[in-house]
Design an enzyme around this catalytic site. Sequence first.
Site, PDB file in Angstrom:
ATOM      1  N   ARG A  16      57.954 -16.140 -32.100  1.00 18.81           N
ATOM      2  CA  ARG A  16      57.771 -16.834 -30.818  1.00 18.81           C
ATOM      3  C   ARG A  16      56.499 -17.680 -30.764  1.00 18.81           C
ATOM      4  NH1 ARG A  16      58.355 -12.455 -26.337  1.00 18.81           N
ATOM      5  NH2 ARG A  16      58.310 -10.979 -28.070  1.00 18.81           N
ATOM      6  N   LYS A  23      51.177 -14.912 -37.137  1.00 22.26           N
ATOM      7  CA  LYS A  23      50.707 -14.668 -35.763  1.00 22.26           C
ATOM      8  C   LYS A  23      49.307 -14.076 -35.709  1.00 22.26           C
ATOM      9  CE  LYS A  23      52.567 -11.322 -33.145  1.00 22.26           C
ATOM     10  NZ  LYS A  23      53.560 -10.739 -32.220  1.00 22.26           N
ATOM     11  N   GLN A  74      54.358  -4.459 -46.944  1.00 23.65           N
ATOM     12  CA  GLN A  74      55.698  -4.122 -46.464  1.00 23.65           C
ATOM     13  C   GLN A  74      56.556  -5.367 -46.692  1.00 23.65           C
ATOM     14  OE1 GLN A  74      56.383  -3.993 -42.232  1.00 23.65           O
ATOM     15  NE2 GLN A  74      57.983  -2.440 -42.404  1.00 23.65           N
ATOM     16  N   GLY A 140      59.146   0.398 -25.460  1.00 29.55           N
ATOM     17  CA  GLY A 140      59.596   1.782 -25.556  1.00 29.55           C
ATOM     18  C   GLY A 140      59.150   2.516 -24.299  1.00 29.55           C
ATOM     19  N   ASN A 386      21.304 -42.555 -48.234  1.00 24.53           N
ATOM     20  CA  ASN A 386      21.343 -41.422 -49.166  1.00 24.53           C
ATOM     21  C   ASN A 386      22.463 -41.506 -50.194  1.00 24.53           C
ATOM     22  OD1 ASN A 386      23.240 -41.105 -47.098  1.00 24.53           O
ATOM     23  ND2 ASN A 386      23.288 -38.898 -47.359  1.00 24.53           N
ATOM     24  N   ARG A 440      10.414 -57.087 -46.148  1.00 25.52           N
ATOM     25  CA  ARG A 440      11.383 -57.935 -45.451  1.00 25.52           C
ATOM     26  C   ARG A 440      10.990 -59.396 -45.690  1.00 25.52           C
ATOM     27  NH1 ARG A 440       8.462 -56.201 -39.936  1.00 25.52           N
ATOM     28  NH2 ARG A 440       6.972 -57.914 -39.827  1.00 25.52           N
TER      29      ARG A 440
HETATM   30  C1  UD1 Z   1      56.906  -1.255 -30.608  1.00 31.02           C
HETATM   31  C2  UD1 Z   1      57.275   0.176 -30.227  1.00 31.02           C
HETATM   32  C3  UD1 Z   1      57.514   0.221 -28.720  1.00 31.02           C
HETATM   33  C4  UD1 Z   1      56.283  -0.268 -27.986  1.00 31.02           C
HETATM   34  C5  UD1 Z   1      55.885  -1.657 -28.476  1.00 31.02           C
HETATM   35  C6  UD1 Z   1      54.567  -2.064 -27.867  1.00 31.02           C
HETATM   36  C7  UD1 Z   1      58.444   1.060 -32.152  1.00 31.02           C
HETATM   37  C8  UD1 Z   1      59.751   1.420 -32.727  1.00 31.02           C
HETATM   38  N1  UD1 Z   1      58.481   0.563 -30.921  1.00 31.02           N
HETATM   39  O1  UD1 Z   1      57.980  -2.091 -30.264  1.00 31.02           O
HETATM   40  O2  UD1 Z   1      57.799   1.573 -28.322  1.00 31.02           O
HETATM   41  O3  UD1 Z   1      56.521  -0.278 -26.591  1.00 31.02           O
HETATM   42  O4  UD1 Z   1      55.758  -1.648 -29.899  1.00 31.02           O
HETATM   43  O5  UD1 Z   1      54.299  -3.369 -28.199  1.00 31.02           O
HETATM   44  O6  UD1 Z   1      57.429   1.256 -32.772  1.00 31.02           O
HETATM   45  N2  UD1 Z   1      55.471  -4.430 -37.455  1.00 31.02           N
HETATM   46  C9  UD1 Z   1      55.337  -4.352 -38.807  1.00 31.02           C
HETATM   47  N3  UD1 Z   1      56.442  -4.115 -39.566  1.00 31.02           N
HETATM   48  C10 UD1 Z   1      57.657  -3.938 -39.019  1.00 31.02           C
HETATM   49  C11 UD1 Z   1      57.781  -4.021 -37.630  1.00 31.02           C
HETATM   50  C12 UD1 Z   1      56.672  -4.262 -36.863  1.00 31.02           C
HETATM   51  O7  UD1 Z   1      54.242  -4.506 -39.347  1.00 31.02           O
HETATM   52  O8  UD1 Z   1      58.603  -3.710 -39.770  1.00 31.02           O
HETATM   53  C13 UD1 Z   1      54.283  -4.717 -36.653  1.00 31.02           C
HETATM   54  C14 UD1 Z   1      54.364  -6.043 -35.955  1.00 31.02           C
HETATM   55  O9  UD1 Z   1      53.755  -7.048 -36.742  1.00 31.02           O
HETATM   56  C15 UD1 Z   1      53.566  -5.786 -34.680  1.00 31.02           C
HETATM   57  C16 UD1 Z   1      53.790  -4.316 -34.415  1.00 31.02           C
HETATM   58  O10 UD1 Z   1      54.206  -3.746 -35.636  1.00 31.02           O
HETATM   59  O11 UD1 Z   1      52.198  -5.993 -34.850  1.00 31.02           O
HETATM   60  C17 UD1 Z   1      54.796  -4.047 -33.332  1.00 31.02           C
HETATM   61  O12 UD1 Z   1      56.018  -4.645 -33.663  1.00 31.02           O
HETATM   62  P1  UD1 Z   1      56.982  -5.248 -32.535  1.00 31.02           P
HETATM   63  O13 UD1 Z   1      58.241  -5.676 -33.173  1.00 31.02           O
HETATM   64  O14 UD1 Z   1      56.231  -6.182 -31.700  1.00 31.02           O
HETATM   65  O15 UD1 Z   1      57.197  -3.966 -31.618  1.00 31.02           O
HETATM   66  P2  UD1 Z   1      58.539  -3.241 -31.290  1.00 31.02           P
HETATM   67  O16 UD1 Z   1      59.074  -2.581 -32.490  1.00 31.02           O
HETATM   68  O17 UD1 Z   1      59.407  -4.131 -30.521  1.00 31.02           O
END
Ligand code: UD1
Length: 454
Positions: A16, A23, A74, A140, A386, A440
């Site tokens: 986004r 990001k 990852q 969540g 310079n 000059r």
């Molecule tokens: C997650 C939580 C949710 C919480 C929310 C708060 C889980 C399953 N859910 O949601 O309960 O309310 O955060 O913002 O954990 N990331 C990785 N690798 C991945 C997935 C995510 O590094 O495979 C990182 C993202 O870069 C980010 C963070 O984890 O910094 C959160 O990921 P995002 O997808 O925003 O959160 P949700 O899983 O939707």
Amino acid sequence: MKNLKAIILAAGEGSRMKSKKPKVLHEILNKSMVDYVIETAKGCGAEEVCVVVGHKAEMVKEGIKAEGVSFALQAEQKGTGHAVMMAGDFIDENSDMMILYGDTPLITGETLAKLVEVHREEGHGVTVVSSKVADPTGYGRIMRNDAGSFMRIVEHKDASDVERLINEINTGIYIFNGKDLKDSLGKLNNNNAQGEYYLTDCLELILKAGKKVEAVIAKDADEFFGVNSRVQLAEAAKIMKNRINRKHMENGVTLVDPENTYIGSDVVIGRDTVILPGCVIEGKTVIGEDCEIGPNSRLTDTKLGDGVTFQSSTAIESEIGSETTVGPFAYIRPNCHIGNKVKVGDFVEVKNSNIGDGTKIPHLAYIGDTDAGEKINFGCGSIMVNYDGKKKHRTVVEDGVFVGCNVNLVAPVTVKKGSYIAAGSTITKDVPEEVLAVARAKQTVIEGWVEKRK
Ligand code: UD1
Ligand code: CA
């Protein structure tokens, strides 16, 4: 803090943002979001920090300025639980493991330290930070039993309509007991609406294993604000800016218009300094006491003494002594060392130069690659020539020299102590001490010329 480590999740794409740049590298007041989180983790006492990278991993690694962090990869983003699994080697069974997000830059060290304290005093297997929000869509939800005790977290996509009414959400910040984290990660599965390994499921697993799990409701919801878009980036920047500006005002600095003053988090400013509107002060800039900065000035990694007036000008990676005045419209480029009581006036550019105490460059001049002594007067239009098209050369101007208006000093060249350079001269050879150098064409007057032309 002993036995405290931090894992920062930063593998997600952040689509986004609509950006070529990952990001977490997007900046707030000249510092990337992930660098704020790393510094905060260290600031609250984490002995070691591991950043989980995935999307554009190399760019993220290179973009992080904080030192002494390790990385886990990852390669595929299979959920927050999976991300933490990838940092498996980093998880220490004898430590508490803080889990933070790289896109949540507003979290503070005080808040984290308090959490660790609660976590340890209460002997929790895991402590999660929750927050009550007006619109919980997407987050969540924290499920509690009738007695109000934590039960589990249900992701929005897995939640029933009734569960979706719950407005206590998971911020995504946790303190895990290292061993409990390791054990629970081993039991995770991806049987859910998104087919992901949810870190949130670890909490229920730890509870079921007989440990205490608690959700602590955040006092200041701003701290857990996650950035997913440029609009949210601007919102986070505003909160950060207000926080930093407030700190300076509390320390005795006047900000005439805090809304329009942008100060980086590492900047130091002395008492009774006044910052006028429209200033951007960033990096490792240090400003002394009783200075007046602005309006509309930019200072990057620059050190200012006391009593400096710096009006509508820019300085980068330089040092400016006490009671010196700069501007309006001066440009001080990297590696300048400007002394005390110097005047760098309007439309003056200084680059890679040393300027001694009491020297004046009042207007319209270019001083580049120059070693200038004390109490020199550079007249209007002084140019240090310079560059010969291939190489840069240095100019030396010794103490007390008077450089007349519209003078070129063609480097490499030295003007010795106390000499005068006549206006309009182009100096190509060294000038000895206490002489007048004129270079000059002599003025000629042609009598009767106008009459003849008629
Ligand atoms: C997650 C939580 C949710 C919480 C929310 C708060 C889980 C399953 N859910 O949601 O309960 O309310 O955060 O913002 O954990 N990331 C990785 N690798 C991945 C997935 C995510 O590094 O495979 C990182 C993202 O870069 C980010 C963070 O984890 O910094 C959160 O990921 P995002 O997808 O925003 O959160 P949700 O899983 O939707
Ligand atoms: Ca997600």
